[in-house]
Design a protein around this motif. Structure first.
Motif, PDB file in Angstrom:
ATOM      1  N   SER A 174       0.813  -1.217   0.000  1.00 48.00           N
ATOM      2  CA  SER A 174       0.000   0.000   0.000  1.00 48.00           C
ATOM      3  C   SER A 174       0.843   1.262   0.000  1.00 48.00           C
ATOM      4  N   GLY A 175       2.169   1.106   0.062  1.00 44.92           N
ATOM      5  CA  GLY A 175       3.070   2.240   0.127  1.00 44.92           C
ATOM      6  C   GLY A 175       3.765   2.303   1.473  1.00 44.92           C
ATOM      7  N   PRO A 176       4.709   3.223   1.646  1.00 46.25           N
ATOM      8  CA  PRO A 176       5.439   3.342   2.909  1.00 46.25           C
ATOM      9  C   PRO A 176       4.497   3.587   4.085  1.00 46.25           C
ATOM     10  N   SER A 177       4.740   2.867   5.169  1.00 42.28           N
ATOM     11  CA  SER A 177       3.879   2.936   6.347  1.00 42.28           C
ATOM     12  C   SER A 177       4.733   2.957   7.609  1.00 42.28           C
ATOM     13  N   ILE A 178       4.083   3.233   8.745  1.00 38.26           N
ATOM     14  CA  ILE A 178       4.765   3.317  10.029  1.00 38.26           C
ATOM     15  C   ILE A 178       4.496   2.040  10.829  1.00 38.26           C
ATOM     16  N   PHE A 179       5.565   1.493  11.401  1.00 34.10           N
ATOM     17  CA  PHE A 179       5.446   0.291  12.214  1.00 34.10           C
ATOM     18  C   PHE A 179       6.147   0.498  13.551  1.00 34.10           C
ATOM     19  N   ALA A 180       5.568  -0.080  14.594  1.00 33.26           N
ATOM     20  CA  ALA A 180       6.176  -0.066  15.920  1.00 33.26           C
ATOM     21  C   ALA A 180       6.926  -1.372  16.123  1.00 33.26           C
ATOM     22  N   VAL A 181       8.163  -1.240  16.614  1.00 33.89           N
ATOM     23  CA  VAL A 181       9.026  -2.412  16.811  1.00 33.89           C
ATOM     24  C   VAL A 181       9.636  -2.363  18.202  1.00 33.89           C
ATOM     25  N   ASP A 182       9.525  -3.466  18.918  1.00 25.65           N
ATOM     26  CA  ASP A 182      10.172  -3.606  20.216  1.00 25.65           C
ATOM     27  C   ASP A 182      11.663  -3.855  19.998  1.00 25.65           C
ATOM     28  N   THR A 183      12.516  -3.083  20.658  1.00 21.55           N
ATOM     29  CA  THR A 183      13.957  -3.234  20.426  1.00 21.55           C
ATOM     30  C   THR A 183      14.511  -4.543  20.989  1.00 21.55           C
ATOM     31  N   ALA A 184      13.714  -5.230  21.791  1.00 28.05           N
ATOM     32  CA  ALA A 184      14.148  -6.530  22.317  1.00 28.05           C
ATOM     33  C   ALA A 184      13.679  -7.683  21.438  1.00 28.05           C
ATOM     34  N   ALA A 185      13.012  -7.370  20.313  1.00 31.77           N
ATOM     35  CA  ALA A 185      12.474  -8.415  19.437  1.00 31.77           C
ATOM     36  C   ALA A 185      13.595  -9.192  18.755  1.00 31.77           C
TER      37      ALA A 185
END
Length: 370
Positions: A174-185
């Motif tokens: 769908s195009g560039p999007s925002i994602f949340a990522v846990d730095t401990a993942a």
């Protein structure tokens, strides 16, 4: 536009200055800049208790609901003290991003934790050598069985080593999007970058099928990040102006007290000219930063062109003033033990952090239709 500070604003400035005198002395800055993250958790908790982390957040999420002018006051004082903390990434950039994303659920979950000092957050959007949002996003997001995962890399990520959460710009169908990522993942690698400014940590972050969650509207990522970066730039102006003013004061104070040939070096014409030039640049940077903050608080029609021009001016004013104060100090100004070089290092980094002065001048001309 009114630029005179109210009694409440003066009280805020005094409180922040007292806090920084205690928590951001030259010795403390030097200690923190040698650590991996440059993050003092006890000072961070105190900033939360003072309401600084939630200063501009809405009251319903634990914030104070303050405006650009108040945030400018805080950033101006932090610039003077060369604060070594993830304040800009967490308390400035992140709230602007979440406001632009329009994801109420994300805001209600994350913003109270920021205000309480429980969570350090940063943005990961830059790729290759540019500090602006990329035109083409190489980091990719894929959805399998309802779960998003990210693959790619980001650079110039502020405070990633101290962050518990990153908001990442990644491409989707769908195009560039925002994602949340846990730095401990699992699958995430965070490596410190070697930069000239040791007081503001930057990192390269690599993602290898890292679990993520979508934030906001799919495909709106570029607009969201650009809006967040541009609004956060208002605060960065104040940091640059505060740093320039402190560098100028250092040079002038030295010129008044350093004796040579039986007289203060500030009495020599060449040094007088240097001090006068520093004063002009520093005071003009203060005026420009406060003007832009007031323009955004009042949603003035000229605010975007004012911002673009001020970004170019304040960047160069800080660099000039920091470099000139080293010249005024002479041989001692070049030593590691003297703090003058720390201001020049911060000035050089700030001048590139959200785009170089040439970019902002071009943008100003475009906004003016030239």
């Amino acid at each position: 536009m009114a630029m005179r500070e109210t009694d409440e604003q003066r009280a805020l400035r005094d409180a922040v200055a007292i806090f920084l005198d205690k928590r951001s002395s030259q010795a403390r800055v030097r200690d923190l800049m040698t650590t991996d993250t440059g993050h003092d958790t006890s000072a961070w908790r105190e900033m939360a208790e003072m309401g600084l982390l939630g200063l501009t957040l809405p009251e319903e999420v634990g914030g104070a609901g303050a405006g650009y002018a108040e945030q400018g006051i805080v950033m101006e004082e932090m610039g003077r003290a060369l604060l070594c903390a993830p304040y800009f990434s967490t308390a400035v950039l992140t709230p602007r991003l979440l406001a632009a994303a329009g994801d109420d659920r994300e805001r209600s979950e994350i913003l109270p934790r920021i205000a309480a000092g429980e969570l350090v957050v940063s943005l990961a959007y830059a790729e290759d050598s540019s500090t602006r949002p990329p035109v083409r996003v190489d980091t990719a997001a894929a959805q399998i069985a309802g779960q998003w995962s990210l693959t790619g890399q980001k650079t110039f990520v502020l405070d990633a080593g101290a962050a518990g959460l990153l908001y990442v710009l990644a491409d989707t169908d769908s195009g560039p999007s925002i994602f949340a990522v846990d730095t401990a993942a699992a699958g995430i690698t965070i490596a410190a970058l070697t930069t000239i400014d040791l007081t503001r940590k930057q990192y390269r972050v690599e993602f290898a099928d890292v679990a993520a969650r979508l934030v906001g509207t799919p495909g709106a990522g570029i607009d969201v990040v650009t809006t967040a970066v541009d609004h956060a730039a208002v605060a960065l102006l104040s940091e640059q102006a505060g740093g320039a003013h402190r560098a100028m004061q250092m040079g002038v104070d030295y010129a008044r007290t350093r004796m040579q040939f039986g007289r203060a070096i500030g009495s020599f014409q060449a040094v007088k000219h240097l001090c006068a030039d520093m004063l002009l640049e520093a005071e003009s940077a203060i005026s420009a930063a406060r003007h832009v903050a007031a323009a955004f608080d009042e949603t003035a029609q000229s605010r975007w062109s004012d911002l673009a021009l001020a970004q170019a001016y304040c960047s160069e004013a800080f660099v000039f003033t920091a470099a000139t104060t080293i010249q005024v100090h002479g041989g001692i100004g070049f030593t590691w033990e003297h703090p003058a070089h720390l201001y020049l290092r911060r000035a050089r980094t700030d001048a590139q952090l959200l785009g170089p002065p040439t970019y902002h001048r071009d943008r100003y001309l475009q906004l003016k239709g030239v």
